[in-house]
Each structure stands twice: as structure tokens, then as C-alpha cells.
Write a protein that holds these residues in place. Structure first.
Motif, PDB file in Angstrom:
ATOM      1  N   LEU A  17       8.656   0.142   1.752  1.00 59.29           N
ATOM      2  CA  LEU A  17       9.690   0.878   1.034  1.00 59.29           C
ATOM      3  C   LEU A  17       9.532   0.708  -0.473  1.00 59.29           C
ATOM      4  CD1 LEU A  17      12.276   2.597   1.275  1.00 59.29           C
ATOM      5  CD2 LEU A  17      13.569   0.462   1.271  1.00 59.29           C
ATOM      6  N   GLY A  18       9.271  -0.504  -0.923  1.00 60.66           N
ATOM      7  CA  GLY A  18       9.086  -0.752  -2.345  1.00 60.66           C
ATOM      8  C   GLY A  18       7.868  -0.024  -2.897  1.00 60.66           C
ATOM      9  N   ILE A  19       6.755  -0.090  -2.175  1.00 62.35           N
ATOM     10  CA  ILE A  19       5.548   0.611  -2.622  1.00 62.35           C
ATOM     11  C   ILE A  19       5.791   2.112  -2.639  1.00 62.35           C
ATOM     12  CG2 ILE A  19       3.170   1.185  -1.963  1.00 62.35           C
ATOM     13  CD1 ILE A  19       2.901  -1.701  -0.967  1.00 62.35           C
ATOM     14  N   GLY A  20       6.439   2.610  -1.616  1.00 61.07           N
ATOM     15  CA  GLY A  20       6.712   4.047  -1.557  1.00 61.07           C
ATOM     16  C   GLY A  20       7.595   4.522  -2.694  1.00 61.07           C
ATOM     17  N   LEU A  21       8.647   3.769  -2.985  1.00 61.71           N
ATOM     18  CA  LEU A  21       9.532   4.149  -4.088  1.00 61.71           C
ATOM     19  C   LEU A  21       8.810   4.099  -5.420  1.00 61.71           C
ATOM     20  CD1 LEU A  21      12.864   2.406  -3.032  1.00 61.71           C
ATOM     21  CD2 LEU A  21      12.419   4.864  -3.159  1.00 61.71           C
ATOM     22  N   TYR A  22       8.002   3.056  -5.631  1.00 61.25           N
ATOM     23  CA  TYR A  22       7.269   2.922  -6.884  1.00 61.25           C
ATOM     24  C   TYR A  22       6.281   4.079  -7.061  1.00 61.25           C
ATOM     25  CZ  TYR A  22       4.243   1.087 -10.506  1.00 61.25           C
ATOM     26  OH  TYR A  22       3.512   0.941 -11.651  1.00 61.25           O
ATOM     27  N   VAL A  23       5.509   4.368  -6.017  1.00 62.76           N
ATOM     28  CA  VAL A  23       4.514   5.439  -6.097  1.00 62.76           C
ATOM     29  C   VAL A  23       5.200   6.786  -6.276  1.00 62.76           C
ATOM     30  CG1 VAL A  23       2.739   6.665  -4.772  1.00 62.76           C
ATOM     31  CG2 VAL A  23       2.749   4.182  -4.819  1.00 62.76           C
ATOM     32  N   LEU A  41       5.198   9.344   2.176  1.00 61.73           N
ATOM     33  CA  LEU A  41       4.685   8.852   3.456  1.00 61.73           C
ATOM     34  C   LEU A  41       5.017   7.373   3.645  1.00 61.73           C
ATOM     35  CD1 LEU A  41       2.985   9.401   6.002  1.00 61.73           C
ATOM     36  CD2 LEU A  41       0.990   8.724   4.671  1.00 61.73           C
ATOM     37  N   PHE A  42       4.863   6.581   2.589  1.00 56.99           N
ATOM     38  CA  PHE A  42       5.221   5.159   2.682  1.00 56.99           C
ATOM     39  C   PHE A  42       6.717   4.987   2.931  1.00 56.99           C
ATOM     40  CE2 PHE A  42       1.113   4.190   0.754  1.00 56.99           C
ATOM     41  CZ  PHE A  42       0.774   3.037   1.424  1.00 56.99           C
ATOM     42  N   ILE A  43       7.534   5.773   2.280  1.00 58.72           N
ATOM     43  CA  ILE A  43       8.979   5.692   2.490  1.00 58.72           C
ATOM     44  C   ILE A  43       9.336   6.081   3.919  1.00 58.72           C
ATOM     45  CG2 ILE A  43      11.205   6.674   1.808  1.00 58.72           C
ATOM     46  CD1 ILE A  43      10.055   6.875  -1.045  1.00 58.72           C
ATOM     47  N   PHE A  44       8.706   7.143   4.423  1.00 57.17           N
ATOM     48  CA  PHE A  44       8.944   7.574   5.802  1.00 57.17           C
ATOM     49  C   PHE A  44       8.555   6.482   6.790  1.00 57.17           C
ATOM     50  CE2 PHE A  44       7.360   9.564   9.704  1.00 57.17           C
ATOM     51  CZ  PHE A  44       8.527  10.174  10.144  1.00 57.17           C
ATOM     52  N   GLN A  45       7.406   5.829   6.556  1.00 59.18           N
ATOM     53  CA  GLN A  45       6.972   4.753   7.444  1.00 59.18           C
ATOM     54  C   GLN A  45       7.961   3.596   7.434  1.00 59.18           C
ATOM     55  OE1 GLN A  45       3.061   3.698   6.087  1.00 59.18           O
ATOM     56  NE2 GLN A  45       2.082   5.074   7.543  1.00 59.18           N
ATOM     57  N   ALA A  46       8.494   3.277   6.267  1.00 56.76           N
ATOM     58  CA  ALA A  46       9.440   2.166   6.187  1.00 56.76           C
ATOM     59  C   ALA A  46      10.747   2.503   6.893  1.00 56.76           C
ATOM     60  CB  ALA A  46       9.709   1.821   4.728  1.00 56.76           C
TER      61      ALA A  46
END
Length: 78
Positions: A17-23, A41-46
Motif C-alpha cells: 500500500l505504501g509503495i503503491g501510494l508513493y508511486v 496495481l500495487f494499491i489494488f494488490q494491497a
């Protein structure tokens, strides 16, 4: 689906979630819209608790309720 989103939060979910929000934020600020897809995609996975290999995950080991985990059987090899 509500249970999937609200329960089971661990370190890896927070990290995704953190990586997704940052990106996502950085890509929108820099007008890199293709990279925003990766952040989404990272946010969706989280949120959905899915990894990259969610479909190829190994099944959980089956435990026999009648067996004693302290008993180990050995076979002597000569």
C-alpha cells in the motif's frame, strides 16, 4: 469481500500500500500516467490481499487430526 479488505493486514500489505501510494502520487505529479497504472496495481494488490502469484499459490498442507505431531517415523537405510 468486506472481510478481505478489513482483515488480515500484515507488514507486506502495508508495504504494498505504501509503495503503491508513493508511486501513484509521484507519477501523477510528474505526469507519468503509465507509471500511475503500476501504482494503482500495487494499491489494488494491497486492498484485495493478492500477490503477484496469487493464482499459482501452493495449497496449504493437509493435517491429519488423528496424527500426533510429536511422533516421527524413521526408516533405516542400509
Amino acid at each position: 469481500m468486506k472481510d478481505t479488505i478489513l482483515t488480515g493486514w500484515n507488514f507486506m500489505r502495508f508495504l504494498r500500500l505504501g509503495i503503491g501510494l508513493y508511486v501513484l502520487i509521484q507519477s501523477l505529479l510528474n505526469a507519468q500516467y503509465m507509471l500511475a497504472f503500476v501504482g494503482g496495481l500495487f494499491i489494488f494488490q494491497a486492498v484485495m490481499n493478492m500477490g503477484c502469484a496469487a493464482c499459482a499459490a501452493t495449497p496449504a498442507a493437509k493435517v491429519n487430526p488423528n496424527s500426533n505431531p510429536d511422533e516421527v517415523s524413521f526408516e533405516e537405510i542400509k
